[in-house]
Design an enzyme around this catalytic site. Sequence first.
Site, short mmCIF file in Angstrom:
data_model
loop_
_atom_site.label_atom_id
_atom_site.label_comp_id
_atom_site.label_asym_id
_atom_site.label_seq_id
_atom_site.Cartn_x
_atom_site.Cartn_y
_atom_site.Cartn_z
N HIS A 124 -71.53 7.14 -19.28
CA HIS A 124 -70.33 6.45 -19.76
C HIS A 124 -69.53 5.80 -18.64
O HIS A 124 -68.59 5.07 -18.90
CB HIS A 124 -69.42 7.42 -20.52
CG HIS A 124 -68.72 8.40 -19.62
ND1 HIS A 124 -69.34 9.52 -19.12
CD2 HIS A 124 -67.46 8.42 -19.13
CE1 HIS A 124 -68.50 10.19 -18.37
NE2 HIS A 124 -67.34 9.54 -18.35
N ARG A 125 -69.88 6.04 -17.37
CA ARG A 125 -69.07 5.52 -16.28
C ARG A 125 -69.27 4.02 -16.12
O ARG A 125 -70.37 3.50 -16.32
CB ARG A 125 -69.38 6.26 -14.97
CG ARG A 125 -68.94 7.70 -15.02
CD ARG A 125 -68.77 8.34 -13.68
NE ARG A 125 -68.18 9.67 -13.82
CZ ARG A 125 -66.90 9.93 -13.83
NH1 ARG A 125 -66.03 8.95 -13.69
NH2 ARG A 125 -66.45 11.17 -13.98
#
Length: 364
Positions: free
Chosen positions: A201-202
């Site tokens: 998700h980064r």
Amino acid sequence: IVGTRPNFIKVTQFKRIAKNYPKFHIKILHTSQHYSDEMSKIFFNELDLHPDYSLDIPDHLSSVSQIAEIMKGIEHFIVNHFYPHLIIVVGDVNSTLAGALVANKMNIPLAHVESGLRSFDTTMPEEYNRILTDKMAQYFFVTEQDAIINLKNEFVPENKIFFVGNTMIDTLVAYQDRIEASDILDKLQLHPKQYILLTFHRPNNVDTPNGLERVVQLIRDIHRIADHHIRHIVFPIHPRTKNNFLKFDMFNQIQSIPSLVLTEPQSYLNFQKLIRYAFCVITDSGGVQEETTFLKIPCITLRPSTERPITLWEGSNVLLPFDIPTISGYIRSIQNNNHQNYRIPEFWDGKSTERIFRILSDII
């Protein structure tokens, strides 16, 4: 003050433990930094965590606007509903910093749970949140010895630092029977230790076509090297990640990989069941590094640094570059049983919240 799913998981035992300390009257304020039926309400319901007050802030704000709106909401709650003798913030998200700033400007003592963690990577916005929050705190509750060293190096008085362990593990221990009762493996037709679990998700991994292409290539390579022991790749896809795959017209690329099991974000209990029975986990998350360490599940973290170094020294975590041959080689080494000497860190025993309240009862 909590605002994100990792925050929620760190405070599930606070009200239960507070019942043993009658002088404490606890209120949980949810800033709504993360809010959706899938990713907040489900967590609250299955963890019996019900905030006393929730802010109503607009979606899709910039970080600056989000922090400002959260600060205004916290101030309104304090002035109009509940003036505390102490504010407790957890972790390193924007809500953490917002709560710390309000405490500072309103002259309310501040305690920081998960204090002292440092990645020494200033490209991560969370690093500034950690440092600034600790600059404003009066009480520092730490999860590991490295955090104590970091705080001492920043001239925090030793008598204000309290080594209590990890409240996230308190939740894992408290809900272990309910986690085991989850039927997610049956629903997804998975067999224990025969799947690899992915989470991404980064921004550097999912916000650009190049980053997403690396994710696709990694999944394809895992599919290529998988043998009869690794039958599936399980990917509970974060909304940010899915939206970007759709935005760049790349979603069909992952959907076409035969061994990939693509799911919506999972509830806490389901996700912990998936971790517990995974062959290994590949992630860019912070909290997953801790959960896999406690469960002794091999974890490959695709980041250049971690704010949780004890997961490397004692736990099951390893930092690797997002280099597919390197990742594939490490997966093969796990298959060859080359990584088994994992230890659960000190005080990661399900009793950290109790330690916090015992200390607070002495100092407040």
